[in-house]
Design a protein around this motif. Structure first.
Motif, PDB file in Angstrom:
ATOM      1  N   UNK A  18     -14.751  32.811  -7.695  1.00 20.08           N
ATOM      2  CA  UNK A  18     -14.138  33.689  -6.541  1.00 20.08           C
ATOM      3  C   UNK A  18     -13.091  33.514  -5.569  1.00 20.08           C
ATOM      4  N   UNK A  19     -13.543  31.983  -5.582  1.00 22.62           N
ATOM      5  CA  UNK A  19     -12.083  31.535  -4.710  1.00 22.62           C
ATOM      6  C   UNK A  19     -10.403  31.423  -5.289  1.00 22.62           C
ATOM      7  N   UNK A  20     -10.757  31.168  -6.833  1.00 19.08           N
ATOM      8  CA  UNK A  20      -9.402  31.116  -7.629  1.00 19.08           C
ATOM      9  C   UNK A  20      -9.583  32.603  -8.172  1.00 19.08           C
ATOM     10  N   UNK A  21     -10.222  33.502  -8.362  1.00 23.59           N
ATOM     11  CA  UNK A  21      -9.524  34.256  -8.702  1.00 23.59           C
ATOM     12  C   UNK A  21      -9.141  35.496  -6.648  1.00 23.59           C
ATOM     13  N   UNK A  22      -9.653  34.847  -6.402  1.00 24.16           N
ATOM     14  CA  UNK A  22      -9.123  35.860  -4.777  1.00 24.16           C
ATOM     15  C   UNK A  22      -7.522  35.297  -4.793  1.00 24.16           C
ATOM     16  N   UNK A  23      -7.456  33.676  -5.048  1.00 23.56           N
ATOM     17  CA  UNK A  23      -6.014  33.269  -4.468  1.00 23.56           C
ATOM     18  C   UNK A  23      -4.941  33.381  -5.140  1.00 23.56           C
ATOM     19  N   UNK A  24      -5.579  33.074  -6.277  1.00 28.82           N
ATOM     20  CA  UNK A  24      -4.935  33.238  -7.877  1.00 28.82           C
ATOM     21  C   UNK A  24      -3.820  32.676  -7.942  1.00 28.82           C
ATOM     22  N   UNK A  25      -2.087  32.459  -8.111  1.00 22.80           N
ATOM     23  CA  UNK A  25      -1.343  30.945  -8.435  1.00 22.80           C
ATOM     24  C   UNK A  25      -1.461  30.983  -6.961  1.00 22.80           C
ATOM     25  N   UNK A  26      -0.515  29.494  -7.356  1.00 22.66           N
ATOM     26  CA  UNK A  26      -0.653  28.378  -6.003  1.00 22.66           C
ATOM     27  C   UNK A  26      -0.049  27.288  -6.002  1.00 22.66           C
ATOM     28  N   UNK A  27       0.624  27.064  -5.253  1.00 23.79           N
ATOM     29  CA  UNK A  27       1.420  25.874  -5.617  1.00 23.79           C
ATOM     30  C   UNK A  27       1.245  23.936  -5.809  1.00 23.79           C
ATOM     31  N   UNK A  28       1.913  22.989  -6.157  1.00 22.01           N
ATOM     32  CA  UNK A  28       0.878  21.844  -5.980  1.00 22.01           C
ATOM     33  C   UNK A  28      -0.130  21.196  -5.150  1.00 22.01           C
ATOM     34  N   UNK A  29       0.740  21.395  -4.060  1.00 24.54           N
ATOM     35  CA  UNK A  29       0.198  20.517  -2.610  1.00 24.54           C
ATOM     36  C   UNK A  29      -0.903  21.977  -2.713  1.00 24.54           C
ATOM     37  N   UNK A  30      -0.883  23.501  -2.730  1.00 21.39           N
ATOM     38  CA  UNK A  30      -1.959  23.939  -2.298  1.00 21.39           C
ATOM     39  C   UNK A  30      -3.825  23.879  -3.351  1.00 21.39           C
ATOM     40  N   UNK A  31      -2.980  23.413  -4.499  1.00 21.73           N
ATOM     41  CA  UNK A  31      -3.535  22.945  -5.666  1.00 21.73           C
ATOM     42  C   UNK A  31      -4.440  22.120  -5.263  1.00 21.73           C
ATOM     43  N   UNK A  32      -3.757  20.563  -4.879  1.00 22.47           N
ATOM     44  CA  UNK A  32      -4.500  19.350  -4.725  1.00 22.47           C
ATOM     45  C   UNK A  32      -5.323  19.670  -3.667  1.00 22.47           C
ATOM     46  N   UNK A  33      -4.831  20.542  -1.781  1.00 23.54           N
ATOM     47  CA  UNK A  33      -5.506  20.767  -1.274  1.00 23.54           C
ATOM     48  C   UNK A  33      -7.258  21.574  -0.851  1.00 23.54           C
ATOM     49  N   UNK A  34      -6.820  22.562  -2.436  1.00 22.20           N
ATOM     50  CA  UNK A  34      -8.471  23.749  -2.994  1.00 22.20           C
ATOM     51  C   UNK A  34      -8.755  22.882  -3.916  1.00 22.20           C
ATOM     52  N   UNK A  35      -8.479  21.865  -4.975  1.00 13.84           N
ATOM     53  CA  UNK A  35      -9.335  20.582  -5.006  1.00 13.84           C
ATOM     54  C   UNK A  35     -10.406  19.938  -4.368  1.00 13.84           C
ATOM     55  N   UNK A  36      -9.318  19.563  -3.293  1.00 12.18           N
ATOM     56  CA  UNK A  36      -9.790  18.431  -2.317  1.00 12.18           C
ATOM     57  C   UNK A  36     -11.137  19.451  -1.685  1.00 12.18           C
ATOM     58  N   UNK A  37     -11.007  20.290  -0.830  1.00 15.05           N
ATOM     59  CA  UNK A  37     -12.149  20.891  -0.924  1.00 15.05           C
ATOM     60  C   UNK A  37     -13.207  21.226  -1.946  1.00 15.05           C
ATOM     61  N   UNK A  38     -13.222  21.714  -2.887  1.00 14.73           N
ATOM     62  CA  UNK A  38     -14.173  21.449  -3.897  1.00 14.73           C
ATOM     63  C   UNK A  38     -15.269  20.337  -4.005  1.00 14.73           C
ATOM     64  N   UNK A  39     -13.982  19.627  -3.921  1.00 16.91           N
ATOM     65  CA  UNK A  39     -14.658  18.310  -4.456  1.00 16.91           C
ATOM     66  C   UNK A  39     -15.737  17.303  -3.381  1.00 16.91           C
ATOM     67  N   UNK A  40     -15.313  18.213  -1.566  1.00 16.32           N
ATOM     68  CA  UNK A  40     -16.102  17.841  -1.027  1.00 16.32           C
ATOM     69  C   UNK A  40     -17.165  18.735  -0.781  1.00 16.32           C
ATOM     70  N   UNK A  41     -17.264  20.091  -1.030  1.00 16.56           N
ATOM     71  CA  UNK A  41     -18.117  20.856  -0.800  1.00 16.56           C
ATOM     72  C   UNK A  41     -19.190  19.876  -1.939  1.00 16.56           C
ATOM     73  N   UNK A  42     -19.098  19.119  -2.863  1.00 17.46           N
ATOM     74  CA  UNK A  42     -20.002  18.851  -3.457  1.00 17.46           C
ATOM     75  C   UNK A  42     -21.007  17.786  -2.485  1.00 17.46           C
ATOM     76  N   UNK A  43     -21.171  17.872  -1.290  1.00 20.92           N
ATOM     77  CA  UNK A  43     -21.815  16.559  -0.524  1.00 20.92           C
ATOM     78  C   UNK A  43     -22.483  17.732   0.507  1.00 20.92           C
ATOM     79  N   UNK A  44     -22.077  18.995   0.584  1.00 22.76           N
ATOM     80  CA  UNK A  44     -22.919  19.730   1.296  1.00 22.76           C
ATOM     81  C   UNK A  44     -24.176  20.169   1.327  1.00 22.76           C
TER      82      UNK A  44
END
Length: 91
Positions: A65-91
């Motif tokens: 859902x989130x990937x489909x909504x935001x579409x293509x993003x730059x490298x820094x934004x991609x790193x932030x999104x990947x960080x969010x995905x990684x930290x969400x595993x600990x919810x």
């Protein structure tokens, strides 16, 4: 409301139904006067099953859902999104 289904939803439903049955067994254990340690161990198993179902649902949402909504993003934004995905595993 639009139908909103993902590939993982049937597996999540299966996990939750199993947890539901397990929870009913725990209730019966309490009503039957089983030892607290036994009940606590089984409650822990139910809690873990629900947590895993929640985690799968959240990861699925982030991955699709989130990937489909935001579409293509730059490298820094991609790193932030990947960080969010990684930290969400600990919810």
């Amino acid at each position: 409301m639009n139908e909103h289904k993902h590939e993982t939803h049937p597996e999540i439903v299966k996990r939750l139904k199993r947890a539901e049955g397990h929870l009913r067994s725990v209730i019966a254990m309490i009503e039957d006067g089983r030892p607290c340690l036994d009940i606590t161990q089984q409650l822990h198993a139910v809690e873990k099953a629900i947590t895993n179902a929640k985690r799968t649902l959240i990861q699925d949402h982030l991955d699709h859902c989130l990937e489909d909504t935001i579409g293509g993003i730059d490298r820094d934004q991609r790193l932030a999104l990947d960080g969010l995905k990684a930290i969400a595993k600990y919810l």
